[in-house]
Design a protein around this motif. Sequence first.
Motif, PDB file in Angstrom:
ATOM      1  N   ARG A   1      -1.055  10.547   3.020  1.00  0.00           N
ATOM      2  CA  ARG A   1      -1.298  10.477   4.466  1.00  0.00           C
ATOM      3  C   ARG A   1      -2.184  11.621   4.951  1.00  0.00           C
ATOM      4  O   ARG A   1      -3.066  11.419   5.758  1.00  0.00           O
ATOM      5  CB  ARG A   1       0.022  10.492   5.223  1.00  0.00           C
ATOM      6  CG  ARG A   1       0.799   9.199   5.078  1.00  0.00           C
ATOM      7  CD  ARG A   1       2.135   9.355   5.698  1.00  0.00           C
ATOM      8  NE  ARG A   1       2.841  10.376   4.898  1.00  0.00           N
ATOM      9  CZ  ARG A   1       4.147  10.550   4.872  1.00  0.00           C
ATOM     10  NH1 ARG A   1       4.903   9.842   5.650  1.00  0.00           N
ATOM     11  NH2 ARG A   1       4.703  11.457   4.105  1.00  0.00           N
TER      12      ARG A   1
ATOM     13  N   ARG B   1      -9.842   3.637   2.719  1.00  0.00           N
ATOM     14  CA  ARG B   1      -8.959   2.602   2.174  1.00  0.00           C
ATOM     15  C   ARG B   1      -7.545   2.658   2.734  1.00  0.00           C
ATOM     16  O   ARG B   1      -6.929   1.621   2.978  1.00  0.00           O
ATOM     17  CB  ARG B   1      -8.879   2.711   0.654  1.00  0.00           C
ATOM     18  CG  ARG B   1     -10.147   2.338  -0.044  1.00  0.00           C
ATOM     19  CD  ARG B   1      -9.992   2.539  -1.554  1.00  0.00           C
ATOM     20  NE  ARG B   1     -11.248   2.386  -2.211  1.00  0.00           N
ATOM     21  CZ  ARG B   1     -11.741   1.217  -2.630  1.00  0.00           C
ATOM     22  NH1 ARG B   1     -11.056   0.122  -2.428  1.00  0.00           N
ATOM     23  NH2 ARG B   1     -12.904   1.165  -3.216  1.00  0.00           N
ATOM     24  N   TYR B   2      -7.005   3.863   2.860  1.00  0.00           N
ATOM     25  CA  TYR B   2      -5.590   4.012   3.184  1.00  0.00           C
ATOM     26  C   TYR B   2      -5.333   4.691   4.523  1.00  0.00           C
ATOM     27  O   TYR B   2      -4.198   4.899   4.899  1.00  0.00           O
ATOM     28  CB  TYR B   2      -4.882   4.811   2.086  1.00  0.00           C
ATOM     29  CG  TYR B   2      -5.024   4.209   0.717  1.00  0.00           C
ATOM     30  CD1 TYR B   2      -4.545   2.938   0.434  1.00  0.00           C
ATOM     31  CD2 TYR B   2      -5.661   4.909  -0.296  1.00  0.00           C
ATOM     32  CE1 TYR B   2      -4.676   2.378  -0.820  1.00  0.00           C
ATOM     33  CE2 TYR B   2      -5.797   4.354  -1.562  1.00  0.00           C
ATOM     34  CZ  TYR B   2      -5.309   3.096  -1.811  1.00  0.00           C
ATOM     35  OH  TYR B   2      -5.437   2.543  -3.063  1.00  0.00           O
ATOM     36  N   GLY B   3      -6.387   5.076   5.220  1.00  0.00           N
ATOM     37  CA  GLY B   3      -6.201   5.731   6.504  1.00  0.00           C
ATOM     38  C   GLY B   3      -5.734   7.170   6.391  1.00  0.00           C
ATOM     39  O   GLY B   3      -5.163   7.718   7.336  1.00  0.00           O
ATOM     40  N   SER B   4      -5.983   7.788   5.253  1.00  0.00           N
ATOM     41  CA  SER B   4      -5.583   9.182   5.056  1.00  0.00           C
ATOM     42  C   SER B   4      -6.299  10.076   6.060  1.00  0.00           C
ATOM     43  O   SER B   4      -7.474   9.879   6.358  1.00  0.00           O
ATOM     44  CB  SER B   4      -5.933   9.645   3.639  1.00  0.00           C
ATOM     45  OG  SER B   4      -5.333   8.830   2.677  1.00  0.00           O
TER      46      SER B   4
ATOM     47  N   SER C   1      -0.555   4.731   0.158  1.00  0.00           N
ATOM     48  CA  SER C   1      -0.974   5.314   1.433  1.00  0.00           C
ATOM     49  C   SER C   1       0.070   6.286   1.969  1.00  0.00           C
ATOM     50  O   SER C   1      -0.271   7.228   2.684  1.00  0.00           O
ATOM     51  CB  SER C   1      -1.271   4.218   2.461  1.00  0.00           C
ATOM     52  OG  SER C   1      -0.091   3.512   2.784  1.00  0.00           O
TER      53      SER C   1
ATOM     54  N   PHE D   1     -10.314   7.542   0.020  1.00  0.00           N
ATOM     55  CA  PHE D   1      -8.896   7.370   0.377  1.00  0.00           C
ATOM     56  C   PHE D   1      -8.748   7.217   1.888  1.00  0.00           C
ATOM     57  O   PHE D   1      -7.937   6.426   2.361  1.00  0.00           O
ATOM     58  CB  PHE D   1      -8.051   8.542  -0.106  1.00  0.00           C
ATOM     59  CG  PHE D   1      -7.741   8.517  -1.573  1.00  0.00           C
ATOM     60  CD1 PHE D   1      -7.545   7.335  -2.264  1.00  0.00           C
ATOM     61  CD2 PHE D   1      -7.629   9.699  -2.282  1.00  0.00           C
ATOM     62  CE1 PHE D   1      -7.256   7.319  -3.615  1.00  0.00           C
ATOM     63  CE2 PHE D   1      -7.340   9.704  -3.630  1.00  0.00           C
ATOM     64  CZ  PHE D   1      -7.152   8.499  -4.307  1.00  0.00           C
TER      65      PHE D   1
ATOM     66  N   TYR E   1       0.832  -1.190   0.000  1.00  0.00           N
ATOM     67  CA  TYR E   1       0.000   0.000   0.000  1.00  0.00           C
ATOM     68  C   TYR E   1       0.872   1.247   0.000  1.00  0.00           C
ATOM     69  O   TYR E   1       0.711   2.132   0.814  1.00  0.00           O
ATOM     70  CB  TYR E   1      -0.953  -0.002   1.200  1.00  0.00           C
ATOM     71  CG  TYR E   1      -1.926  -1.156   1.129  1.00  0.00           C
ATOM     72  CD1 TYR E   1      -3.014  -1.099   0.273  1.00  0.00           C
ATOM     73  CD2 TYR E   1      -1.735  -2.291   1.882  1.00  0.00           C
ATOM     74  CE1 TYR E   1      -3.907  -2.144   0.182  1.00  0.00           C
ATOM     75  CE2 TYR E   1      -2.622  -3.348   1.796  1.00  0.00           C
ATOM     76  CZ  TYR E   1      -3.707  -3.272   0.949  1.00  0.00           C
ATOM     77  OH  TYR E   1      -4.579  -4.314   0.860  1.00  0.00           O
ATOM     78  N   SER E   2       1.819   1.289  -0.941  1.00  0.00           N
ATOM     79  CA  SER E   2       2.731   2.435  -0.992  1.00  0.00           C
ATOM     80  C   SER E   2       1.980   3.729  -1.275  1.00  0.00           C
ATOM     81  O   SER E   2       2.426   4.799  -0.877  1.00  0.00           O
ATOM     82  CB  SER E   2       3.824   2.215  -2.033  1.00  0.00           C
ATOM     83  OG  SER E   2       3.267   2.055  -3.318  1.00  0.00           O
TER      84      SER E   2
END
Length: 136
Positions: free
Chosen positions: A13, A38-41, A9, A35, A6-7
């Motif tokens: 950030r 999915r990525y914890g942004s 992410s 986002f 998950y680069s």
Amino acid sequence: MNEPSYSISFWLRRILVPVDGSENSLRALDLAVDFGMRYGSRITIVHVCNDCSDVNDIQSLIEKRVNNKIKYDLKIIKINVNESSVSNEILKIINEEPYDAIIMGARGTSLNSDINIGSTALAVSINAPVSVILVR
């Protein structure tokens, strides 16, 4: 078999999302929320206004779109249009705080529907020191 990476992410950030109430800005918010899920942004929503009479309406639109899917920060910035502009305020935020990207609508609330990219989106995308995703 390799585990998924998950680069992306790390690229996203902290995301700044300018919202003016237009459908394009709300679609940009939808993307940022995705986002975030999915990525914890970490999402910061900013509304820059002159008289700020629409703040309650904007907050209501944001709540409907986010719908408790993620936590977010909301900044309301009141400006004097003779001293600054929406794009200047967005760029000021980006330069003062560590954001990785801006996700914003390509066109705001302008009346001319023939324009594909608005002046604020154009100014921010050209001058921002971070990645800018324009949503149509």
